[in-house]
Motif scaffolding. Structure first.
Motif, PDB file in Angstrom:
ATOM      1  N   ARG A  46      -3.046  -4.325  -6.574  1.00 36.52           N
ATOM      2  CA  ARG A  46      -3.358  -5.618  -7.183  1.00 36.52           C
ATOM      3  C   ARG A  46      -3.985  -6.552  -6.174  1.00 36.52           C
ATOM      4  O   ARG A  46      -4.857  -7.345  -6.508  1.00 36.52           O
ATOM      5  CB  ARG A  46      -2.076  -6.247  -7.743  1.00 36.52           C
ATOM      6  CG  ARG A  46      -1.485  -5.397  -8.840  1.00 36.52           C
ATOM      7  CD  ARG A  46      -0.643  -6.160  -9.815  1.00 36.52           C
ATOM      8  NE  ARG A  46      -0.105  -5.212 -10.782  1.00 36.52           N
ATOM      9  CZ  ARG A  46       1.133  -4.706 -10.740  1.00 36.52           C
ATOM     10  NH1 ARG A  46       1.981  -5.102  -9.807  1.00 36.52           N
ATOM     11  NH2 ARG A  46       1.530  -3.836 -11.648  1.00 36.52           N
ATOM     12  N   THR A  47      -3.513  -6.475  -4.928  1.00 38.94           N
ATOM     13  CA  THR A  47      -4.083  -7.332  -3.899  1.00 38.94           C
ATOM     14  C   THR A  47      -5.531  -6.937  -3.619  1.00 38.94           C
ATOM     15  O   THR A  47      -6.416  -7.780  -3.515  1.00 38.94           O
ATOM     16  CB  THR A  47      -3.256  -7.233  -2.609  1.00 38.94           C
ATOM     17  OG1 THR A  47      -1.903  -7.514  -2.912  1.00 38.94           O
ATOM     18  CG2 THR A  47      -3.764  -8.213  -1.580  1.00 38.94           C
ATOM     19  N   ARG A  48      -5.736  -5.652  -3.509  1.00 44.78           N
ATOM     20  CA  ARG A  48      -7.089  -5.155  -3.226  1.00 44.78           C
ATOM     21  C   ARG A  48      -8.067  -5.520  -4.334  1.00 44.78           C
ATOM     22  O   ARG A  48      -9.220  -5.839  -4.075  1.00 44.78           O
ATOM     23  CB  ARG A  48      -7.046  -3.642  -3.083  1.00 44.78           C
ATOM     24  CG  ARG A  48      -7.326  -3.149  -1.692  1.00 44.78           C
ATOM     25  CD  ARG A  48      -7.536  -1.660  -1.711  1.00 44.78           C
ATOM     26  NE  ARG A  48      -6.269  -0.933  -1.683  1.00 44.78           N
ATOM     27  CZ  ARG A  48      -5.723  -0.484  -0.553  1.00 44.78           C
ATOM     28  NH1 ARG A  48      -6.305  -0.725   0.594  1.00 44.78           N
ATOM     29  NH2 ARG A  48      -4.593   0.176  -0.582  1.00 44.78           N
TER      30      ARG A  48
ATOM     31  N   VAL B  89       5.536  -1.486  -4.219  1.00 41.14           N
ATOM     32  CA  VAL B  89       4.673  -1.629  -3.052  1.00 41.14           C
ATOM     33  C   VAL B  89       3.271  -1.101  -3.361  1.00 41.14           C
ATOM     34  O   VAL B  89       2.268  -1.756  -3.066  1.00 41.14           O
ATOM     35  CB  VAL B  89       5.276  -0.897  -1.830  1.00 41.14           C
ATOM     36  CG1 VAL B  89       4.264  -0.808  -0.709  1.00 41.14           C
ATOM     37  CG2 VAL B  89       6.532  -1.610  -1.359  1.00 41.14           C
TER      38      VAL B  89
ATOM     39  N   ALA C  52       1.916  -0.837  -6.244  1.00 47.11           N
ATOM     40  CA  ALA C  52       1.305  -1.751  -7.195  1.00 47.11           C
ATOM     41  C   ALA C  52       0.787  -2.993  -6.488  1.00 47.11           C
ATOM     42  O   ALA C  52      -0.315  -3.473  -6.773  1.00 47.11           O
ATOM     43  CB  ALA C  52       2.328  -2.141  -8.261  1.00 47.11           C
ATOM     44  N   ALA C  53       1.575  -3.506  -5.547  1.00 47.14           N
ATOM     45  CA  ALA C  53       1.170  -4.711  -4.819  1.00 47.14           C
ATOM     46  C   ALA C  53      -0.129  -4.457  -4.064  1.00 47.14           C
ATOM     47  O   ALA C  53      -1.036  -5.292  -4.079  1.00 47.14           O
ATOM     48  CB  ALA C  53       2.276  -5.136  -3.859  1.00 47.14           C
ATOM     49  N   GLU C  54      -0.217  -3.303  -3.435  1.00 49.25           N
ATOM     50  CA  GLU C  54      -1.441  -2.989  -2.684  1.00 49.25           C
ATOM     51  C   GLU C  54      -2.652  -2.988  -3.604  1.00 49.25           C
ATOM     52  O   GLU C  54      -3.661  -3.623  -3.325  1.00 49.25           O
ATOM     53  CB  GLU C  54      -1.314  -1.611  -2.016  1.00 49.25           C
ATOM     54  CG  GLU C  54      -0.388  -1.626  -0.829  1.00 49.25           C
ATOM     55  CD  GLU C  54      -0.529  -0.362   0.011  1.00 49.25           C
ATOM     56  OE1 GLU C  54      -1.620   0.223   0.060  1.00 49.25           O
ATOM     57  OE2 GLU C  54       0.485   0.040   0.629  1.00 49.25           O
TER      58      GLU C  54
ATOM     59  N   HIS D 256       5.333 -11.482 -12.511  1.00 44.05           N
ATOM     60  CA  HIS D 256       4.478 -12.109 -11.486  1.00 44.05           C
ATOM     61  C   HIS D 256       3.028 -11.714 -11.605  1.00 44.05           C
ATOM     62  O   HIS D 256       2.292 -11.805 -10.629  1.00 44.05           O
ATOM     63  CB  HIS D 256       4.890 -11.851 -10.041  1.00 44.05           C
ATOM     64  CG  HIS D 256       6.124 -11.068  -9.853  1.00 44.05           C
ATOM     65  ND1 HIS D 256       7.336 -11.685  -9.769  1.00 44.05           N
ATOM     66  CD2 HIS D 256       6.354  -9.747  -9.770  1.00 44.05           C
ATOM     67  CE1 HIS D 256       8.243 -10.768  -9.630  1.00 44.05           C
ATOM     68  NE2 HIS D 256       7.680  -9.579  -9.632  1.00 44.05           N
TER      69      HIS D 256
ATOM     70  N   ARG E 192      -0.506 -12.419 -11.894  1.00 45.23           N
ATOM     71  CA  ARG E 192      -1.228 -13.683 -11.777  1.00 45.23           C
ATOM     72  C   ARG E 192      -2.615 -13.559 -12.391  1.00 45.23           C
ATOM     73  O   ARG E 192      -3.473 -14.398 -12.182  1.00 45.23           O
ATOM     74  CB  ARG E 192      -1.380 -14.081 -10.305  1.00 45.23           C
ATOM     75  CG  ARG E 192      -0.079 -14.363  -9.597  1.00 45.23           C
ATOM     76  CD  ARG E 192      -0.347 -14.633  -8.122  1.00 45.23           C
ATOM     77  NE  ARG E 192      -1.293 -15.704  -7.937  1.00 45.23           N
ATOM     78  CZ  ARG E 192      -0.972 -16.991  -7.817  1.00 45.23           C
ATOM     79  NH1 ARG E 192       0.285 -17.339  -7.852  1.00 45.23           N
ATOM     80  NH2 ARG E 192      -1.895 -17.898  -7.655  1.00 45.23           N
TER      81      ARG E 192
ATOM     82  N   VAL F 121      -8.141  -7.968  -6.474  1.00 41.91           N
ATOM     83  CA  VAL F 121      -8.060  -9.312  -7.032  1.00 41.91           C
ATOM     84  C   VAL F 121      -9.436  -9.897  -7.345  1.00 41.91           C
ATOM     85  O   VAL F 121      -9.600 -10.675  -8.272  1.00 41.91           O
ATOM     86  CB  VAL F 121      -7.261 -10.234  -6.088  1.00 41.91           C
ATOM     87  CG1 VAL F 121      -8.080 -10.576  -4.866  1.00 41.91           C
ATOM     88  CG2 VAL F 121      -6.810 -11.476  -6.799  1.00 41.91           C
TER      89      VAL F 121
END
Lengths: 275, 275
Positions: B81-83, B75, B77-79, B258, B260, B85
């Motif tokens: 990576r999203t931030r 979670v 990491a997702a935050e 995943h 990207r 991008v």
DNA sequence: TGGCAGCGATACCCGGCCGGTATCGATAGC
DNA sequence: GCTATCGATACCGGCCGGGTATCGCTGCCA
């Protein structure tokens, strides 16, 4: 980020429509809009580009969608594994129509182990890795490089070379050996579905199982590159020509990382033992 | 299961103490007790065994702890990576004191690529895989089998054999070659920390970096099995004896599944290109 | 071109849940 | 047996998640 927010976001990102997504989630549309807006605000990035007529993913949204799917899978898997910890049983996922010989040998050998538990088989039409990620299975037999083993622990079991399968009337059928270059551009090269169930564009016929593929090949409508096992019991009128430079297909046993299950460890040990 | 519940559970499972866990989480103890009880109720399993004096993990709790840590890492990491991008930049994690030659070559080659972005180096004292899992890094240079690559995508870069490093006055220092059996039971075999920072029990000296280790070896207090690279620039008075049956150490480049990111793909391509 | 339908955002309200304080009950240690 | 410690329970208040009603925008069509 709460999993609720991720579930909501995935729904909207997949539907690209707030109304339908809310429907699918069983809530009303306004709270959904609000939750997504809050999520975007906290992340400081726009996840969705909305006109009042059309919703589309931003680049950040695409990244979060991939991450969120994987997180939600991991959460579902965690729940199942936690719940089932005291009911030792094992779900083994494998591709239906794959090498049943290896599977039978493995199950027999494992059953003979001291402390072996019941093994349930989950035969998947395609993509046996999926149930591993969402927690429906504990171990899987996969085939590299076809199946993505990303995020899994893996032990190789067996490697085999690949063959081009085609109708015996095909111009290339008489060749002693082929190279990838000879087949990769054939217009009749069959196309398999991607993990999301869609097909990449291309000229070849779209297939989703072996039976259908072999019929297409027999009709001269398709050609496919496949591992050696399929040669045994090949239909009349089909030939298998070795593709010398095709990557080896490796059968592997895979399980989620941090698996604490004794049963999984035993099964893996047995499997690697006789490879 | 919400991430809030997982965060709370991890805190309690790590502290094994509701009061301290609540303190760490910045909330009061009663809501924490209640949340854990609800989680257990929904899962239908006891996660913690409590007497009024001592809290301990049940087997189910141990499973959920491992799963939850990994989920919370994903979670975070997702935050990140999203931030990030739209700010293309790359964080490369590597073990400090590792082969700086490979690293330099890699960074140079990547910088020469069209479309290369700035690469920030994150040099870790130990366990360079951790920042990859919690999202602080995008790529890492790891060493199998020392680093666990569970849950990561990996490409091998380089394999090398291992040597026993010891003082030249050590009884085994004259040997032309050793086997693992010769060294594994040496009482002076150095011990490295586990991922959680603790040391497994054993007779050998506890070390946490190379400098310290080499000093210990020079003093005749330690022996260690290490990959070939350390031979260059070995201190005076230290010898390296090949251990013929030690597992090869493989330097790999690893990244989260995943991913990207175009930049990660480029870096991996460059890295595997000159291996 | 104006009316309309579709869709997301906004406004506002309600109820449940999260978090707080106070307190209880159990137990290990002195 | 007293006490300190620690988790559970009781109870309360505020916030937030979810609901309905409605607005504003826009593409479509007569």
């Amino acid at each position: 980020m709460e999993t609720r927010e991720l579930r909501y976001f995935v729904a909207v990102a997949e539907e690209l429509h707030f109304g339908r997504a809310a429907d699918r989630l069983g809530i009303a549309q306004p709270p959904l809009s609000r939750t997504i807006a809050q999520l975007e605000h906290r992340l400081g990035v726009a996840l969705l580009a909305r006109t009042s007529r059309r919703v589309s993913l931003t680049e950040a949204g695409a990244v979060l969608l991939a991450e969120a799917r994987s997180i939600l899978g991991a959460v579902a898997a965690a729940e199942r594994r936690t719940r089932n910890v005291d009911r030792p049983s094992l779900v083994l996922a494998a591709k239906a129509g794959g090498s049943s010989e290896l599977l039978a040998k493995l199950l027999d050998a494992y059953a003979a182990e001291p402390g072996a538990v019941a093994v349930d088989l989950l035969l998947c039409q395609a993509h046996a890795a999926q149930p591993l990620l969402d927690g429906r299975a504990d171990v899987a037999i996969l085939h590299e490089p076809f199946d993505s083993t990303a995020g899994l622990d893996v032990e190789p079991l067996h490697a085999e070379s690949q063959f081009a399968i085609m109708s015996s009337s095909h111009p290339l059928a008489g060749a002693a050996g082929l190279r990838m270059a000879d087949v990769i551009d054939l217009p009749e090269l069959a196309r398999w579905p991607e993990p999301d169930g869609t097909y990449l564009p291309g000229p070849g016929v779209e297939v989703h199982d072996l039976t259908q593929l072999f019929q297409m090949i027999a009709l001269g409508r398709a050609v496919a590159v496949m591992p050696e096992v399929v040669r045994v019991g090949l239909l009349e009128g089909l030939v298998a020509v070795p593709v010398v430079d095709a990557p080896k297909v490796t059968t592997v046993i895979a399980w989620p990382p941090h698996s604490r299950s004794r049963a999984v460890a035993d099964l893996v040990r047995v499997a690697t033992g006789f490879s």
